[in-house]
Motif scaffolding. Structure first.
Motif, PDB file in Angstrom:
ATOM      1  N   ARG A 148      36.399  50.597  73.877  1.00 10.10           N
ATOM      2  CA  ARG A 148      35.089  51.198  74.108  1.00 10.10           C
ATOM      3  C   ARG A 148      34.242  51.017  72.847  1.00 10.10           C
ATOM      4  NH1 ARG A 148      38.219  56.297  76.530  1.00 10.10           N
ATOM      5  NH2 ARG A 148      38.132  55.799  78.757  1.00 10.10           N
ATOM      6  N   VAL A 149      33.068  50.450  73.007  1.00 10.28           N
ATOM      7  CA  VAL A 149      32.205  50.163  71.859  1.00 10.28           C
ATOM      8  C   VAL A 149      30.788  50.624  72.184  1.00 10.28           C
ATOM      9  CG1 VAL A 149      31.355  48.380  70.285  1.00 10.28           C
ATOM     10  CG2 VAL A 149      33.610  48.123  71.353  1.00 10.28           C
ATOM     11  N   ARG A 150      30.145  51.231  71.201  1.00  8.64           N
ATOM     12  CA  ARG A 150      28.742  51.624  71.360  1.00  8.64           C
ATOM     13  C   ARG A 150      27.932  51.136  70.168  1.00  8.64           C
ATOM     14  NH1 ARG A 150      27.502  55.958  68.066  1.00  8.64           N
ATOM     15  NH2 ARG A 150      29.316  57.097  67.223  1.00  8.64           N
ATOM     16  N   VAL A 151      26.627  51.037  70.368  1.00  9.75           N
ATOM     17  CA  VAL A 151      25.730  50.599  69.303  1.00  9.75           C
ATOM     18  C   VAL A 151      24.364  51.230  69.525  1.00  9.75           C
ATOM     19  CG1 VAL A 151      24.891  48.524  70.504  1.00  9.75           C
ATOM     20  CG2 VAL A 151      24.927  48.574  68.005  1.00  9.75           C
ATOM     21  N   SER A 152      23.685  51.542  68.436  1.00  7.64           N
ATOM     22  CA  SER A 152      22.306  52.025  68.473  1.00  7.64           C
ATOM     23  C   SER A 152      21.449  51.067  67.659  1.00  7.64           C
ATOM     24  CB  SER A 152      22.199  53.443  67.895  1.00  7.64           C
ATOM     25  OG  SER A 152      22.926  54.369  68.674  1.00  7.64           O
ATOM     26  N   VAL A 153      20.357  50.621  68.240  1.00  2.00           N
ATOM     27  CA  VAL A 153      19.442  49.706  67.560  1.00  2.00           C
ATOM     28  C   VAL A 153      18.043  50.300  67.623  1.00  2.00           C
ATOM     29  CG1 VAL A 153      18.528  47.360  67.450  1.00  2.00           C
ATOM     30  CG2 VAL A 153      20.869  47.741  68.250  1.00  2.00           C
ATOM     31  N   SER A 154      17.431  50.489  66.469  1.00  2.00           N
ATOM     32  CA  SER A 154      16.088  51.068  66.452  1.00  2.00           C
ATOM     33  C   SER A 154      15.092  50.111  67.091  1.00  2.00           C
ATOM     34  CB  SER A 154      15.667  51.371  65.017  1.00  2.00           C
ATOM     35  OG  SER A 154      15.416  50.170  64.305  1.00  2.00           O
ATOM     36  N   ALA A 173       8.068  47.543  73.450  1.00  2.00           N
ATOM     37  CA  ALA A 173       7.985  46.647  74.605  1.00  2.00           C
ATOM     38  C   ALA A 173       9.289  45.889  74.812  1.00  2.00           C
ATOM     39  CB  ALA A 173       6.819  45.670  74.417  1.00  2.00           C
ATOM     40  N   VAL A 174       9.968  45.558  73.717  1.00  2.00           N
ATOM     41  CA  VAL A 174      11.252  44.865  73.834  1.00  2.00           C
ATOM     42  C   VAL A 174      12.311  45.810  74.402  1.00  2.00           C
ATOM     43  CG1 VAL A 174      13.023  43.555  72.623  1.00  2.00           C
ATOM     44  CG2 VAL A 174      10.630  43.362  71.914  1.00  2.00           C
ATOM     45  N   VAL A 175      12.283  47.073  73.958  1.00  2.00           N
ATOM     46  CA  VAL A 175      13.189  48.066  74.547  1.00  2.00           C
ATOM     47  C   VAL A 175      12.956  48.145  76.048  1.00  2.00           C
ATOM     48  CG1 VAL A 175      13.863  50.494  74.592  1.00  2.00           C
ATOM     49  CG2 VAL A 175      13.342  49.402  72.408  1.00  2.00           C
ATOM     50  N   ASP A 176      11.676  48.201  76.441  1.00  2.00           N
ATOM     51  CA  ASP A 176      11.351  48.247  77.870  1.00  2.00           C
ATOM     52  C   ASP A 176      11.931  47.030  78.598  1.00  2.00           C
ATOM     53  OD1 ASP A 176       9.894  50.550  77.428  1.00  2.00           O
ATOM     54  OD2 ASP A 176       7.955  49.529  77.374  1.00  2.00           O
ATOM     55  N   GLY A 177      11.799  45.845  77.987  1.00  2.00           N
ATOM     56  CA  GLY A 177      12.288  44.630  78.619  1.00  2.00           C
ATOM     57  C   GLY A 177      13.791  44.611  78.781  1.00  2.00           C
ATOM     58  N   VAL A 178      14.513  45.064  77.757  1.00  2.00           N
ATOM     59  CA  VAL A 178      15.978  45.117  77.837  1.00  2.00           C
ATOM     60  C   VAL A 178      16.411  46.077  78.942  1.00  2.00           C
ATOM     61  CG1 VAL A 178      18.076  45.810  76.634  1.00  2.00           C
ATOM     62  CG2 VAL A 178      16.354  44.421  75.449  1.00  2.00           C
ATOM     63  N   ARG A 208      17.721  54.363  76.744  1.00  2.00           N
ATOM     64  CA  ARG A 208      16.742  54.687  75.713  1.00  2.00           C
ATOM     65  C   ARG A 208      17.069  56.060  75.123  1.00  2.00           C
ATOM     66  NH1 ARG A 208      11.537  52.622  76.002  1.00  2.00           N
ATOM     67  NH2 ARG A 208      11.721  52.592  78.288  1.00  2.00           N
ATOM     68  N   THR A 209      17.011  56.180  73.817  1.00  2.00           N
ATOM     69  CA  THR A 209      17.238  57.466  73.164  1.00  2.00           C
ATOM     70  C   THR A 209      15.975  58.317  73.229  1.00  2.00           C
ATOM     71  OG1 THR A 209      16.506  56.793  70.963  1.00  2.00           O
ATOM     72  CG2 THR A 209      18.793  56.306  71.558  1.00  2.00           C
ATOM     73  N   ALA A 210      16.112  59.584  72.847  1.00  2.00           N
ATOM     74  CA  ALA A 210      14.959  60.479  72.845  1.00  2.00           C
ATOM     75  C   ALA A 210      13.867  60.005  71.897  1.00  2.00           C
ATOM     76  CB  ALA A 210      15.411  61.890  72.469  1.00  2.00           C
ATOM     77  N   SER A 211      14.266  59.292  70.847  1.00  2.00           N
ATOM     78  CA  SER A 211      13.295  58.785  69.873  1.00  2.00           C
ATOM     79  C   SER A 211      12.750  57.408  70.239  1.00  2.00           C
ATOM     80  CB  SER A 211      13.934  58.725  68.484  1.00  2.00           C
ATOM     81  OG  SER A 211      15.091  57.902  68.498  1.00  2.00           O
ATOM     82  N   GLY A 212      13.162  56.866  71.387  1.00  2.01           N
ATOM     83  CA  GLY A 212      12.625  55.594  71.856  1.00  2.01           C
ATOM     84  C   GLY A 212      13.403  54.370  71.414  1.00  2.01           C
ATOM     85  N   ASP A 213      14.566  54.573  70.809  1.00  4.18           N
ATOM     86  CA  ASP A 213      15.397  53.450  70.381  1.00  4.18           C
ATOM     87  C   ASP A 213      16.328  53.024  71.518  1.00  4.18           C
ATOM     88  OD1 ASP A 213      14.251  53.557  67.827  1.00  4.18           O
ATOM     89  OD2 ASP A 213      15.692  55.070  67.167  1.00  4.18           O
ATOM     90  N   LEU A 214      17.093  51.954  71.280  1.00  7.44           N
ATOM     91  CA  LEU A 214      17.982  51.414  72.308  1.00  7.44           C
ATOM     92  C   LEU A 214      19.430  51.746  71.965  1.00  7.44           C
ATOM     93  CD1 LEU A 214      18.113  49.538  74.879  1.00  7.44           C
ATOM     94  CD2 LEU A 214      18.619  47.666  73.278  1.00  7.44           C
ATOM     95  N   GLU A 215      20.151  52.239  72.937  1.00  4.68           N
ATOM     96  CA  GLU A 215      21.592  52.471  72.792  1.00  4.68           C
ATOM     97  C   GLU A 215      22.329  51.719  73.883  1.00  4.68           C
ATOM     98  OE1 GLU A 215      22.567  56.701  70.671  1.00  4.68           O
ATOM     99  OE2 GLU A 215      22.193  56.743  72.830  1.00  4.68           O
ATOM    100  N   GLY A 216      23.489  51.169  73.540  1.00  6.51           N
ATOM    101  CA  GLY A 216      24.275  50.455  74.522  1.00  6.51           C
ATOM    102  C   GLY A 216      25.754  50.678  74.319  1.00  6.51           C
TER     103      GLY A 216
END
Length: 382
Positions: free
Chosen positions: A220-226, A234-239, A300-308
């Motif tokens: 199990r692997v997770r990552v957070s990318v601002s 817009a890139v977060v939206d696209g992903v 999407r995180t509460a701060s608008g970043d991307l988590e996967g």
């Protein structure tokens, strides 16, 4: 040299030298890397049937893969352009935001024994469980070395199965295979206990074999990318739109999962592990809900970043099998400086997640062809 400096400006020989220095390879190991393929015909002949030669594929390396705070050089063996670049670019995004965080549920494999011609399958299951201790003792006689290392069969499951050819009982041995993939061990254990199970149930034993759906052996692997590192909201939206497409459409999910395995499978191949088993387990796990889904998940995180995250059956080993017999597989495994099958499994899964991260980012901002084809054509021209 910076870990993310463009390798494309260097010659293949210069990249070999850089990697050898970064991995701390000995002169003998550097020579093996320079040979290309690294598999003598006589060794190949001992590995599979009907050998007539060997077949080489490129070895790429991903720099700067950070998993649980440790940085790895990750070898990848594959034939497809830009697979290695996607994994490395995804690793770079993750590294800028703290890297990947991973866990492993343990090296537990399932061995299945099929018993047919059982008149009372539900009662037969109870009888099997009543003999659990005897079954486990017999199974562990098949591999005393594994038991001495702290592994071996430790639990028994039994389930009735109604089929078009009649009722049957499936017994499952749960086996801790430690740092081995363990296929041979669990198959041998299944063959060892099959006669006893037939005697207990009054039925007839047929198949005695492992399952590659390793649900007790998950990486199990997770990552957070601002959003700043990723390229903006817009890139977060696209992903997220790309992920939603895959989540709701199996045609897209299939290709999404193929792309994720573009990262995982080449690392398994490089280290001498069974890529067919890994991919079969991944695709079966993707269907466990009854609907074929992506094996990654993006939010999407509460701060608008991307988590996967990715959750992947990971039946891999660092001892035995091809990792022992193939000189290049052994070298590439040592180059990674992993100390256990668990650590290798987490790095493989992280590479799959890195691959999926950059692929979705690229698809959401213009497409793979637009980004990678021009650089590929330049390489081929030179």
């Amino acid at each position: 040299m910076d870990r993310f400096e463009d390798f494309s400006s260097m010659s293949a020989e210069e990249r070999q030298e850089w990697t050898a220095q970064a991995a701390g390879l000995s002169p003998e190991q550097r020579e093996l890397l320079r040979q290309g393929g690294g598999l003598p015909l006589e060794v190949a002949d001992s590995m599979i049937d009907n050998v007539i030669g060997t077949y080489a594929l490129p070895i790429g390396v991903v720099r700067g893969m950070v998993v649980n705070g440790k940085e790895y050089l990750v070898p990848m063996v594959c034939e497809e352009p830009w697979v290695v670049s996607c994994a490395e670019k995804g690793a770079e995004l993750a590294a800028q935001c703290g890297g990947f965080h991973a866990t492993y549920t343990g090296s537990i494999m399932i061995s299945q024994i099929q018993i047919t011609q059982v008149t009372s399958p539900h009662v037969a299951c109870l009888k099997i469980l009543e003999h659990k201790r005897e079954i486990l003792e017999l199974a562990n006689q098949a591999d005393p070395v594994l038991v001495s290392l702290g592994g071996g069969a430790f639990d028994v499951e039994a389930k009735p199965l109604d089929t078009e050819v009649g009722s049957m009982v499936i017994t499952q041995l749960l086996v801790n295979t430690k740092d081995a993939m363990g296929a041979n061990a669990v198959n041998t254990m299944a063959e060892k206990v099959a006669p006893l199970l037939a005697q207990i149930t009054g039925g007839k034993a047929y198949l005695r074999i492992l399952s590659n759906l390793a649900v007790h052996r998950l990486a199990r692997v997770r990552v957070s990318v601002s959003r700043e590192v990723l390229g903006g909201s817009a890139v977060v939206d696209g992903v997220l739109a790309a992920h939603a497409f895959a989540w709701n459409d199996p045609f897209r999910a299939c290709t999404s999962n193929k792309g994720t395995m573009n990262g995982a499978s080449p690392v398994a191949c490089a280290t001498g592990n069974d890529i067919r088993a890994l991919e079969a387990g991944a695709h079966a796990y993707a269907s466990r809900s009854g609907v074929y889904r992506p094996i990654t998940c993006w939010e999407r995180t509460a701060s608008g970043d991307l988590e996967g995250m990715i959750e992947l059956p990971m039946a891999v080993g660092i001892v035995g099998g091809t990792t022992r017999t193939h000189p290049m597989a052994g070298l590439l495994l040592r180059m990674m400086h992993v100390e256990s099958a668990a650590e290798l499994g987490m790095v493989i899964a992280a590479t799959g997640l890195a691959e999926n991260l950059w692929t979705l980012r690229t698809l959401a901002t213009g497409g793979l062809q637009a980004e990678f084809v021009p650089s590929l054509e330049r390489r081929q021209e030179t």
